[in-house]
Design an enzyme around this catalytic site. Structure first.
Site, PDB file in Angstrom:
ATOM      1  N   LYS A  24      39.326  35.856  44.759  1.00 53.60           N
ATOM      2  CA  LYS A  24      40.698  35.756  44.941  1.00 53.60           C
ATOM      3  C   LYS A  24      41.261  34.595  45.660  1.00 53.60           C
ATOM      4  O   LYS A  24      42.452  34.149  45.751  1.00 53.60           O
ATOM      5  CB  LYS A  24      41.411  37.003  45.632  1.00 53.60           C
ATOM      6  CG  LYS A  24      41.382  38.291  44.645  1.00 53.60           C
ATOM      7  CD  LYS A  24      42.045  38.165  43.396  1.00 53.60           C
ATOM      8  CE  LYS A  24      41.949  39.336  42.582  1.00 53.60           C
ATOM      9  NZ  LYS A  24      42.708  39.339  41.264  1.00 53.60           N
ATOM     10  N   SER A  78      33.553  46.395  42.532  1.00 56.81           N
ATOM     11  CA  SER A  78      33.619  45.815  41.475  1.00 56.81           C
ATOM     12  C   SER A  78      32.683  44.908  40.785  1.00 56.81           C
ATOM     13  O   SER A  78      32.608  44.746  39.518  1.00 56.81           O
ATOM     14  CB  SER A  78      35.082  44.967  41.383  1.00 56.81           C
ATOM     15  OG  SER A  78      35.017  44.055  42.477  1.00 56.81           O
TER      16      SER A  78
END
Length: 333
Positions: free
Chosen positions: A48, A288
């Site tokens: 991110k 994840s």
């Protein structure tokens, strides 16, 4: 600037390494290569960082973000951390509305970077919307935008789920990095879907270079999503469904035409894969990432993928999950 001296963390984002999980492959007797893109090599340890920098700089160029403004976002954590760091480096204030169930580490890291964290349940407008819609997150964020953020001055609401700079930065950086580091020898891309920016942008670039590249997108399995019988499951933070839900609930940053295959992964499968990779190859990655490793393993076991190269994007570090059950070996779902 001279030599290897940098003057901003913005200069450190991207160019993350690819690692072949050699020991993991041997343990599982795999006949395909699994290369993992270690996004925790970004300055704030997640993929991110890429979109945080891109969305802020895009807003600056377009005049949406000016000196003295406050950057605002809603997030499950890692985008908030990336934005908090970029905001600090550029002199902006930062405020984030964050999902209640994310790990404690995320709150603490954002606060350490000078950001203000607000749990979604603690924002009255959001709490009311969640109650009235039986936990509809999309409806709650819409209420937050319309009733709170749209009425504020001198803020820039990032809105990663509809910000085109999100998939664009993956098309401009993540995809080319994978292509160059594999010398164009990539057969399958594996990526989780949260906002969909990673798989959409990276997949678009790789398919532009070789239309034969297969893109596999991951969504949570049904046992890892809230239901009537299981209202509070252990979820895969930042990974959301994109099939089997109304199209209006899919972020506009997700290109539903980009993927060739969808795989569903349960939280416990993600946990087990992340735990294994830590012990076989010494990488400490998050839930994840474990989901991406598990999906890559499934693909590597398919006979038609023998001898192929699978690249799995691992979004973040496992250090943000030490307070969760990820590395709690006694927890088996």
């Amino acid at each position: 600037m001279s030599g290897g001296i940098h003057t901003s963390i913005a200069e450190l984002v991207g160019k993350t390494p690819l690692l072949e999980l050699v020991n993991y492959e041997k343990k599982h007797g795999l006949n395909a290569r699994i290369l993992v893109k270690l996004e925790y090599f970004n300055p704030n340890q997640s993929v991110k960082d890429r979109i945080a920098l891109a969305m802020v700089e895009d807003a600056e160029k377009k005049g949406f973000l000016k000196p003295g403004y406050t950057i605002v976002e809603t997030t499950s954590g890692n985008t908030g951390i990336g934005l908090a760091a970029i905001a600090a480096s550029k002199g902006y204030k930062f405020r984030v509305y964050i999902q209640d169930q994310v790990s404690e580490e995320r709150f603490k890291v954002i606060q350490a970077l000078g950001g203000k964290t607000i749990k979604l349940s603690e924002e009255p407008v959001v709490a009311k919307a969640l109650q009235e819609t039986n936990g509809d997150f999309v409806a709650a964020i819409k209420a937050l935008k319309e009733q709170v953020l749209n009425k504020e001055k001198d803020i820039f609401f990032v809105d990663q789920c509809s910000n085109p700079a999100n998939p664009a930065v993956h098309e401009a950086t993540t995809g080319p990095e994978i292509w160059e580091d594999t010398d164009g020898k990539v057969d399958i891309l594996v990526a989780n879907v949260g906002t969909g920016g990673t798989v959409s942008g990276t997949g678009k670039y790789l398919k532009s270079k070789n239309p034969g590249v297969k893109v596999v997108a991951i969504q949570p399995g049904k046992n890892s999503l809230p239901s009537e019988s299981n209202p509070k499951p252990e979820e895969i933070t930042g990974v959301h469904p994109f099939e089997g839900i109304p199209k209006e609930r899919v972020p506009s940053t997700m290109n539903l035409g980009i993927y060739d295959e969808k795989l569903e992964v349960e939280t416990i499968e993600a946990y087990r894969a992340a735990r294994e990779a830590a012990k076989t190859d010494g990488i400490l990655v998050g839930t994840s990432s474990g989901a991406a490793i598990h999906a890559a393993t499934v693909l590597a076991q398919w006979p038609e993928n023998k001898g192929k190269t699978i690249v799995a994007i691992l979004p973040d570090t496992g250090l943000r999950y030490l307070s969760t059950n990820l590395f709690n070996e006694s927890y088996q779902g």
